[in-house]
Design a protein around this motif. Structure first.
Motif, short mmCIF file in Angstrom:
data_model
loop_
_atom_site.label_atom_id
_atom_site.label_comp_id
_atom_site.label_asym_id
_atom_site.label_seq_id
_atom_site.Cartn_x
_atom_site.Cartn_y
_atom_site.Cartn_z
N LEU A 7 0.87 -1.16 0.00
CA LEU A 7 0.00 0.00 0.00
C LEU A 7 0.91 1.22 0.00
O LEU A 7 1.94 1.23 0.69
CB LEU A 7 -0.86 0.05 1.26
CG LEU A 7 -2.01 -0.94 1.44
CD1 LEU A 7 -2.68 -0.69 2.78
CD2 LEU A 7 -3.00 -0.82 0.31
N VAL A 8 0.56 2.24 -0.75
CA VAL A 8 1.36 3.47 -0.77
C VAL A 8 0.58 4.55 -0.01
O VAL A 8 -0.54 4.89 -0.40
CB VAL A 8 1.66 3.92 -2.21
CG1 VAL A 8 2.50 5.19 -2.19
CG2 VAL A 8 2.39 2.81 -2.97
N VAL A 112 1.80 4.15 -7.82
CA VAL A 112 0.70 3.20 -7.95
C VAL A 112 0.34 2.99 -9.42
O VAL A 112 0.14 1.85 -9.88
CB VAL A 112 -0.53 3.68 -7.15
CG1 VAL A 112 -1.72 2.74 -7.36
CG2 VAL A 112 -0.18 3.74 -5.66
N GLN A 113 0.29 4.08 -10.19
CA GLN A 113 -0.01 3.95 -11.61
C GLN A 113 1.06 3.15 -12.34
O GLN A 113 0.77 2.48 -13.34
CB GLN A 113 -0.16 5.34 -12.24
CG GLN A 113 -1.45 6.05 -11.87
CD GLN A 113 -1.55 7.43 -12.51
OE1 GLN A 113 -0.79 8.33 -12.19
NE2 GLN A 113 -2.49 7.58 -13.42
N GLY A 114 2.29 3.21 -11.85
CA GLY A 114 3.39 2.47 -12.47
C GLY A 114 3.48 1.03 -12.04
O GLY A 114 4.42 0.33 -12.43
N ARG A 118 -0.07 -1.34 -4.75
CA ARG A 118 -1.37 -1.92 -5.12
C ARG A 118 -2.54 -0.97 -4.90
O ARG A 118 -3.62 -1.17 -5.46
CB ARG A 118 -1.59 -3.23 -4.39
CG ARG A 118 -1.78 -3.15 -2.89
CD ARG A 118 -2.18 -4.53 -2.37
NE ARG A 118 -2.33 -4.56 -0.93
CZ ARG A 118 -1.39 -4.98 -0.09
NH1 ARG A 118 -0.22 -5.36 -0.56
NH2 ARG A 118 -1.61 -5.00 1.21
N ALA A 119 -2.36 0.05 -4.07
CA ALA A 119 -3.43 1.02 -3.82
C ALA A 119 -2.82 2.24 -3.16
O ALA A 119 -1.72 2.19 -2.60
CB ALA A 119 -4.52 0.42 -2.95
N LEU A 120 -3.55 3.35 -3.21
CA LEU A 120 -3.10 4.62 -2.64
C LEU A 120 -3.99 4.98 -1.45
O LEU A 120 -5.23 4.96 -1.55
CB LEU A 120 -3.18 5.72 -3.70
CG LEU A 120 -2.81 7.14 -3.27
CD1 LEU A 120 -1.35 7.22 -2.86
CD2 LEU A 120 -3.10 8.13 -4.41
N ALA A 326 -6.93 1.98 5.13
CA ALA A 326 -5.96 0.99 4.66
C ALA A 326 -6.63 -0.37 4.48
O ALA A 326 -6.38 -1.07 3.49
CB ALA A 326 -4.80 0.89 5.65
N ARG A 327 -7.48 -0.74 5.43
CA ARG A 327 -8.18 -2.02 5.34
C ARG A 327 -9.07 -2.08 4.10
O ARG A 327 -9.07 -3.08 3.36
CB ARG A 327 -9.02 -2.23 6.60
CG ARG A 327 -9.69 -3.60 6.69
CD ARG A 327 -10.63 -3.68 7.89
NE ARG A 327 -9.97 -3.26 9.12
CZ ARG A 327 -10.36 -2.26 9.87
NH1 ARG A 327 -11.41 -1.52 9.52
NH2 ARG A 327 -9.72 -1.95 10.97
N LEU A 328 -9.80 -0.99 3.83
CA LEU A 328 -10.67 -0.97 2.66
C LEU A 328 -9.86 -0.98 1.38
O LEU A 328 -10.23 -1.63 0.39
CB LEU A 328 -11.59 0.25 2.71
CG LEU A 328 -12.62 0.36 1.58
CD1 LEU A 328 -13.53 -0.86 1.55
CD2 LEU A 328 -13.44 1.63 1.73
N ALA A 329 -8.73 -0.26 1.37
CA ALA A 329 -7.87 -0.25 0.17
C ALA A 329 -7.37 -1.65 -0.15
O ALA A 329 -7.32 -2.06 -1.32
CB ALA A 329 -6.68 0.69 0.39
N ARG A 330 -7.01 -2.41 0.88
CA ARG A 330 -6.58 -3.80 0.65
C ARG A 330 -7.72 -4.61 0.04
O ARG A 330 -7.52 -5.39 -0.91
CB ARG A 330 -6.15 -4.44 1.96
CG ARG A 330 -4.89 -3.85 2.57
CD ARG A 330 -4.45 -4.64 3.81
NE ARG A 330 -3.40 -3.91 4.51
CZ ARG A 330 -3.61 -3.18 5.61
NH1 ARG A 330 -4.83 -3.07 6.11
NH2 ARG A 330 -2.60 -2.54 6.18
#
Length: 335
Positions: A7-8, A112-114, A118-120, A326-330
């Motif tokens: 995660l970033v 993330v785009q590169g 896996r998510a921002l 962070a949890r939702l981004a995962r």
């Protein structure tokens, strides 16, 4: 030990509580898979403020995060990030802080785009500091939209009980009303439907809130519902979207709320203006609220609070919303 794709996280405004919430979340073990895009000295200051004994591992490149052992807070300082940010006073509007926050957002989005993250997840920024630095965007959503090539996006605020998507966001109320039109509402409904399907809801039930009291009461209190909103709903339904309304905005959120003993009638509410939609979600508690930008080609979440300059540096900021983000981004990124 090699880490999975991280995660970033952006550090947010260095004068606000963003770095502290990251520090407390990291100390709780909630960010072991994260790479912080920001200033290492700022993060060390934040760790000291919250009394956390967490080592900071500075990496030269984002992909180096994969080789850092568990237990460290991994920080990547993007090229061009100004030095001396840790010396800025807590809780003060600073053009230097606004510029640094914007620089980190741009760099993290590129990572993330590169395909190196896996998510921002973005920590809070201060809009006044952002403007003072000369950044032309009023907030994260507009900046990320531009960084993604101008794709149409919408803001969704969500917690375990309620999801709300906005048609208009960071403009004055008078301007927001002027901006409402049928194509914009239809586009919001399409973005919402596509996003919720991607998030695992097979047939999203979308409630559309009206703009005026009692949804206009048949035109007695305003005609936007029958002139603009209802035709937009009809157009969306013709596209196969399960959108209904317009409903009275003072009751539709209660009907959509998922709570113990009450199964919501809808999966999401689309609201016309910023405060119409966000007040109900935030009233339920900012601790678990998460901001999600719909329409981007990558997952982006953010905590449901601001920089809280009044408590910055005291080490008391609650990291719950950041942890929820962070949890939702995962989950949304399939991790």
């Amino acid at each position: 030990m090699t880490r999975p794709l991280p995660l970033v996280l952006t550090m947010g405004d260095p004068c606000g509580i963003g770095p502290e919430t990251i520090a407390r979340a990291a100390a709780a073990g909630a960010l072991d898979d994260a790479l912080v895009c920001g200033s290492a000295p700022v993060m060390r200051r934040a760790l000291a403020a919250v009394g956390a004994r967490r080592p900071v591992a500075v990496v030269e490149q984002p992909h180096d995060a994969a080789h850092v052992p568990q237990g460290a807070l991994v920080v990547w300082q993007p090229p061009g990030l100004a030095p001396g940010l840790e010396a800025l006073p807590w809780g003060r509007v600073s053009a230097a802080a606004g510029a640094a926050a914007a620089h980190c957002i741009e760099a993290a989005a590129r990572v993330v785009q590169g395909g190196q993250g896996r998510a921002l997840v973005t920590a809070p920024i201060h809009k006044e500091a952002l403007a003072a630095s000369g950044v032309r965007f009023p907030g994260h959503t507009e900046m990320l939209q531009a960084l993604a090539g101008g794709v149409p996006v919408r803001m969704m605020l969500a917690n375990d009980e309620l999801r709300v998507v906005l048609v208009t966001i960071h403009v004055s109320l008078r301007r927001a009303i002027d901006l409402l039109d049928e194509p914009g509402i239809v586009q919001t409904l399409r973005i919402t439907d596509v996003a919720l399907r991607r998030f695992g809801i097979a047939q999203p039930r979308i409630a559309v809130a009206g703009l005026n009291p009692h949804a206009g009461e048949g035109g007695l209190f305003g005609d936007e519902e029958r002139r603009v909103i209802a035709p937009a709903i009809a157009s969306a339904r013709a596209l196969g979207i399960d959108a209904t309304g317009p409903y009275a905005p003072d009751t539709v959120f209660m009907r959509a709320r998922h709570a113990p003993g009450h199964t919501g009638e809808f999966d999401v509410v689309v609201a016309m203006t910023h405060d119409h939609g966000l007040i109900p979600v935030k009233y339920l508690g900012v601790e678990q609220g998460v901001n999600v930008t719909l329409g981007l080609p990558f997952v982006r979440t953010s905590p449901d609070h601001g920089t809280a300059f009044d408590i910055a540096g005291r080490g008391v900021a609650d990291p719950s919303s950041l942890i929820a983000a962070a949890r939702l981004a995962r989950r949304l990124s399939g991790a």
